[in-house]
Design a protein around this motif. Sequence first.
Motif, mmCIF file in Angstrom:
data_model
loop_
_atom_site.group_PDB
_atom_site.id
_atom_site.type_symbol
_atom_site.label_atom_id
_atom_site.label_comp_id
_atom_site.label_asym_id
_atom_site.label_seq_id
_atom_site.Cartn_x
_atom_site.Cartn_y
_atom_site.Cartn_z
ATOM 1 N N THR A 134 22.797 40.310 50.171
ATOM 2 C CA THR A 134 21.841 41.388 49.923
ATOM 3 C C THR A 134 22.563 42.726 49.843
ATOM 4 O OG1 THR A 134 20.069 40.187 51.054
ATOM 5 C CG2 THR A 134 19.785 42.560 50.791
ATOM 6 N N TYR A 135 23.479 42.961 50.772
ATOM 7 C CA TYR A 135 24.230 44.222 50.785
ATOM 8 C C TYR A 135 25.105 44.368 49.548
ATOM 9 C CZ TYR A 135 27.348 47.930 52.334
ATOM 10 O OH TYR A 135 28.071 49.101 52.413
ATOM 11 N N MET A 136 25.822 43.313 49.188
ATOM 12 C CA MET A 136 26.723 43.382 48.036
ATOM 13 C C MET A 136 25.963 43.578 46.735
ATOM 14 S SD MET A 136 29.771 40.681 48.887
ATOM 15 C CE MET A 136 28.673 39.298 49.138
ATOM 16 N N GLY A 137 24.797 42.933 46.641
ATOM 17 C CA GLY A 137 24.013 43.083 45.424
ATOM 18 C C GLY A 137 23.550 44.506 45.202
ATOM 19 N N ARG A 138 23.440 45.265 46.279
ATOM 20 C CA ARG A 138 22.952 46.639 46.165
ATOM 21 C C ARG A 138 24.068 47.678 46.115
ATOM 22 N NH1 ARG A 138 17.915 46.557 50.549
ATOM 23 N NH2 ARG A 138 16.637 45.040 49.412
ATOM 24 N N THR A 139 25.284 47.291 46.493
ATOM 25 C CA THR A 139 26.335 48.300 46.598
ATOM 26 C C THR A 139 27.593 48.018 45.780
ATOM 27 O OG1 THR A 139 27.275 47.204 48.556
ATOM 28 C CG2 THR A 139 25.603 48.905 48.941
ATOM 29 N N LEU A 140 27.916 46.744 45.544
ATOM 30 C CA LEU A 140 29.202 46.426 44.934
ATOM 31 C C LEU A 140 29.130 45.870 43.527
ATOM 32 C CD1 LEU A 140 31.202 44.847 47.890
ATOM 33 C CD2 LEU A 140 31.702 46.980 46.705
ATOM 34 N N VAL A 141 27.984 45.345 43.150
ATOM 35 C CA VAL A 141 27.895 44.706 41.836
ATOM 36 C C VAL A 141 27.816 45.775 40.755
ATOM 37 C CG1 VAL A 141 26.591 43.098 40.402
ATOM 38 C CG2 VAL A 141 26.755 42.740 42.857
ATOM 39 N N ARG A 142 28.884 45.943 40.011
ATOM 40 C CA ARG A 142 28.964 46.984 38.988
ATOM 41 C C ARG A 142 29.426 46.376 37.674
ATOM 42 N NH1 ARG A 142 29.196 51.982 41.657
ATOM 43 N NH2 ARG A 142 29.515 51.787 43.897
ATOM 44 N N LYS A 143 28.864 46.841 36.579
ATOM 45 C CA LYS A 143 29.229 46.321 35.262
ATOM 46 C C LYS A 143 30.682 46.666 34.943
ATOM 47 C CE LYS A 143 27.644 46.152 30.496
ATOM 48 N NZ LYS A 143 26.653 46.647 29.525
ATOM 49 N N GLY A 144 31.392 45.656 34.448
ATOM 50 C CA GLY A 144 32.762 45.880 34.006
ATOM 51 C C GLY A 144 33.801 45.798 35.095
ATOM 52 N N THR A 145 33.406 45.615 36.355
ATOM 53 C CA THR A 145 34.376 45.507 37.437
ATOM 54 C C THR A 145 34.994 44.112 37.431
ATOM 55 O OG1 THR A 145 33.099 47.027 38.812
ATOM 56 C CG2 THR A 145 34.754 45.669 39.917
ATOM 57 N N PRO A 146 36.307 43.996 37.317
ATOM 58 C CA PRO A 146 36.929 42.671 37.296
ATOM 59 C C PRO A 146 36.636 41.909 38.586
ATOM 60 C CG PRO A 146 38.474 44.348 36.563
ATOM 61 C CD PRO A 146 37.287 45.075 37.133
ATOM 62 N N THR A 147 36.178 40.701 38.460
ATOM 63 C CA THR A 147 35.861 39.913 39.642
ATOM 64 C C THR A 147 37.098 39.646 40.487
ATOM 65 O OG1 THR A 147 36.143 37.888 38.353
ATOM 66 C CG2 THR A 147 33.926 38.782 38.510
ATOM 67 N N ILE A 148 38.241 39.492 39.841
ATOM 68 C CA ILE A 148 39.469 39.223 40.585
ATOM 69 C C ILE A 148 39.823 40.411 41.474
ATOM 70 C CG2 ILE A 148 40.961 40.094 38.740
ATOM 71 C CD1 ILE A 148 41.701 37.083 41.030
ATOM 72 N N SER A 149 39.525 41.616 41.025
ATOM 73 C CA SER A 149 39.825 42.812 41.811
ATOM 74 C C SER A 149 38.934 42.903 43.045
ATOM 75 C CB SER A 149 39.651 44.071 40.954
ATOM 76 O OG SER A 149 40.519 44.060 39.844
ATOM 77 N N LEU A 150 37.638 42.664 42.855
ATOM 78 C CA LEU A 150 36.707 42.743 43.977
ATOM 79 C C LEU A 150 36.965 41.648 45.007
ATOM 80 C CD1 LEU A 150 33.279 43.642 42.322
ATOM 81 C CD2 LEU A 150 34.615 45.031 43.912
ATOM 82 N N SER A 151 37.185 40.431 44.553
ATOM 83 C CA SER A 151 37.402 39.340 45.494
ATOM 84 C C SER A 151 38.711 39.530 46.256
ATOM 85 C CB SER A 151 37.392 37.996 44.768
ATOM 86 O OG SER A 151 38.336 37.970 43.721
ATOM 87 N N ALA A 152 39.759 40.016 45.568
ATOM 88 C CA ALA A 152 41.031 40.271 46.242
ATOM 89 C C ALA A 152 40.878 41.363 47.287
ATOM 90 C CB ALA A 152 42.102 40.667 45.213
ATOM 91 N N ALA A 153 40.215 42.451 46.915
ATOM 92 C CA ALA A 153 40.017 43.559 47.843
ATOM 93 C C ALA A 153 39.199 43.130 49.057
ATOM 94 C CB ALA A 153 39.322 44.715 47.129
ATOM 95 N N GLN A 154 38.208 42.279 48.830
ATOM 96 C CA GLN A 154 37.349 41.860 49.935
ATOM 97 C C GLN A 154 38.119 41.017 50.942
ATOM 98 O OE1 GLN A 154 33.339 40.947 48.856
ATOM 99 N NE2 GLN A 154 33.149 39.406 50.447
ATOM 100 N N LEU A 155 38.988 40.132 50.465
ATOM 101 C CA LEU A 155 39.769 39.326 51.395
ATOM 102 C C LEU A 155 40.852 40.150 52.089
ATOM 103 C CD1 LEU A 155 40.240 35.772 49.840
ATOM 104 C CD2 LEU A 155 38.843 36.483 51.769
ATOM 105 N N VAL A 156 41.379 41.173 51.408
ATOM 106 C CA VAL A 156 42.330 42.080 52.063
ATOM 107 C C VAL A 156 41.639 42.790 53.228
ATOM 108 C CG1 VAL A 156 43.624 44.228 51.798
ATOM 109 C CG2 VAL A 156 43.831 42.438 50.076
ATOM 110 N N ALA A 157 40.427 43.288 52.977
ATOM 111 C CA ALA A 157 39.671 43.960 54.036
ATOM 112 C C ALA A 157 39.341 42.995 55.172
ATOM 113 C CB ALA A 157 38.386 44.555 53.454
#
Length: 341
Positions: A171-194
């Motif tokens: 629910t949180y990600m759907g409202r804050t992180l889902v953005r058009k054109g954002t590479p999925t590999i970048s978001l998933s990598a950043a999330q696991l780094v965090a």
Amino acid sequence: MNSDTRSLWGGLRVAVLALLWGSTFLWIELALRGLSPLQVTFARCALGALVLVVACYATGHRMPRGVTVWRHIAVAAFFCNALPFALFSLGQQTVDSGLAGVLNATTPLWSIALGLALGSERGLRPVRLAGLLLGFTGTIVIFAPWQTTGATGWGALAILGAAASYAVAFTYMGRTLVRKGTPTISLSAAQLVAASGLTALAVPVGGLESIDVGPAVVTAAVVLSVFCTAITFHLTYRIINDEGATNAAVVGYLLPVVSVLLGAVVLGENLSVRVVLGMVVVLVGVGLTRRKAAASGDGDGQRGEPGTVQPASEAPATEKPASAEPARGDTPGRTLLENAR
């Protein structure tokens, strides 16, 4: 690529994803034979992050930038990775891997309950309400609170907490992180780094126990981190964006079956008639909650460019993993992982 080839390729990817997700609980069980729950969690996040970061830069992408986006990533990493990964490892100290996979399948039930509490789930149809009630009834059957003994207890509560944490995260990600054109590999990598950073903060508190890293434990930890976490994250994004989230949601129904079969065949886990009955009731309930989305065809025909995440307002309507995936059903952020990991 013609339609038959695309269909075959899509089915193969879904089958691979179901096998990887469903085997997650088996590898956790094996890793716990030599590592503590927190050590398993940290290894899973750190090795998974390393794989995705290397893949991110190798494909010409960059990590997300900006304080605001990283703040959202940190929150998502806590609820979608650090916390549930730790709870799964804690819970599986006393809960069989097959049962853990089924309890994890309650995520969409928690997501609907959260939507009702927040007011974002409106006009709940009778069939979906029946599915919600049936799913939680099945959970009670598994727990068997009327019995004085059982294999569930606090471990099963921890796994249910992980499933609920996924619902909050989606629910949180759907409202804050889902953005058009954002590479999925970048978001998933950043999330696991965090998530790795968050887990590292807890290691001095509960992750310094002595370890017994034999070949089986090391293999389990590596497979869990690389295949069941890093690769699964990215593969899920690609399936949702390339084929639509409704098509990908079938993984959620296959995952518990895979976890139960692997637990029985590889680990020799036994399931009582009561637990099997409860598992069936839970899965039927989850299926009923999906009836509205399936009937209306939500999630099909709404696909973004391969490797990118669509905005919440344009995302396919469906249910992992795991990071900022497209929204699903009637509530933003209800993604494929709601039926799984």
